[in-house]
Design a protein around this motif. Structure first.
Motif, PDB file in Angstrom:
ATOM      1  N   ASN A  67       0.800  -1.227   0.000  1.00 38.15           N
ATOM      2  CA  ASN A  67       0.000   0.000   0.000  1.00 38.15           C
ATOM      3  C   ASN A  67       0.832   1.277   0.000  1.00 38.15           C
ATOM      4  N   THR A  68       2.135   1.142  -0.250  1.00 43.81           N
ATOM      5  CA  THR A  68       3.038   2.290  -0.180  1.00 43.81           C
ATOM      6  C   THR A  68       2.548   3.480  -0.993  1.00 43.81           C
ATOM      7  N   GLU A  69       2.217   3.275  -2.254  1.00 43.04           N
ATOM      8  CA  GLU A  69       1.826   4.385  -3.128  1.00 43.04           C
ATOM      9  C   GLU A  69       0.522   5.026  -2.676  1.00 43.04           C
ATOM     10  N   LYS A  70      -0.409   4.232  -2.197  1.00 43.07           N
ATOM     11  CA  LYS A  70      -1.678   4.791  -1.730  1.00 43.07           C
ATOM     12  C   LYS A  70      -1.446   5.725  -0.548  1.00 43.07           C
ATOM     13  N   VAL A  71      -0.600   5.293   0.379  1.00 44.83           N
ATOM     14  CA  VAL A  71      -0.303   6.116   1.554  1.00 44.83           C
ATOM     15  C   VAL A  71       0.358   7.423   1.137  1.00 44.83           C
TER      16      VAL A  71
END
Length: 199
Positions: A67-71
């Motif tokens: 979920n790195t990019e979403k965060v």
């Protein structure tokens, strides 16, 4: 737009438009909506942390697995935590709840093992998660509920003393190229006759 239409259009957003921001009044509305969330005996064993600071989001993104990019790209990350200290909870309900509610807890919940009690707390937090996702849909705000994160690291980064992270929700507005939106990938649900009974 009706609530049904809002739910038909909501989905777990995979890609956010980092440049499109949520209005401050909408953020304040979501805070109040979460405050009003229901819980058994009005127990409210929770904390909601709105993360808007980009440096903090960067730290959290590194412990958010896929979920790195979403965060990183969402407007706001909302972290939902439950009380992790029974003494803190019991002091809280003595101050906030009527005697009947406190007695219910003492007689029905407190005699159970600690793991049961914390699981009961978890259920209350997940009620608020449903309220949050529904509110976002009704307000036209995109969202992504995420259990794909390292809770202990979240607790350390956010300095959540006496609380434990359960789930986070990225909110913002979808990127036009997001492949998961209903216009590109129709929603998939079981047929109503498989999950709804009327007696």
């Amino acid at each position: 737009m009706s609530f049904l239409e809002a739910m038909q259009q909501r989905y777990s957003t995979k890609k956010y438009n980092a440049s499109k921001k949520i209005k401050e009044e909408d953020i304040q509305s979501l805070k109040e909506i979460l405050r009003l969330s229901p819980s058994s005996i009005n127990s409210q064993p929770w904390k909601f942390t709105f993360v808007r600071d980009q440096k903090t989001k960067e730290k959290l993104s590194k412990v958010s697995w896929i979920n790195t990019e979403k965060v990183l790209d969402c407007d706001t990350l909302i972290v939902l935590s439950r009380i992790d200290n029974l003494e803190v909870f019991e002091n809280q309900i003595k101050e906030e709840l009527p005697e009947a509610a406190v007695n219910y807890y003492n007689e029905t919940i407190k005699p159970k093992p600690e793991s049961y009690i914390k699981s009961w707390f978890d259920k209350q937090v997940y009620l608020s998660l449903g309220i949050l996702l529904s509110a976002c849909a009704e307000m036209g705000i995109d969202s992504t509920p995420m259990e794909g994160l390292n809770p202990e690291d979240y607790d350390k980064i956010l300095e959540l003393d006496n609380y434990a992270t359960l789930v986070a929700v990225a909110i913002g507005y979808r990127d036009e190229d997001d492949h998961n939106q209903p216009s590109k990938k129709p929603k998939s649900r079981m047929s109503i006759d498989k999950i709804i009974d009327t007696v």
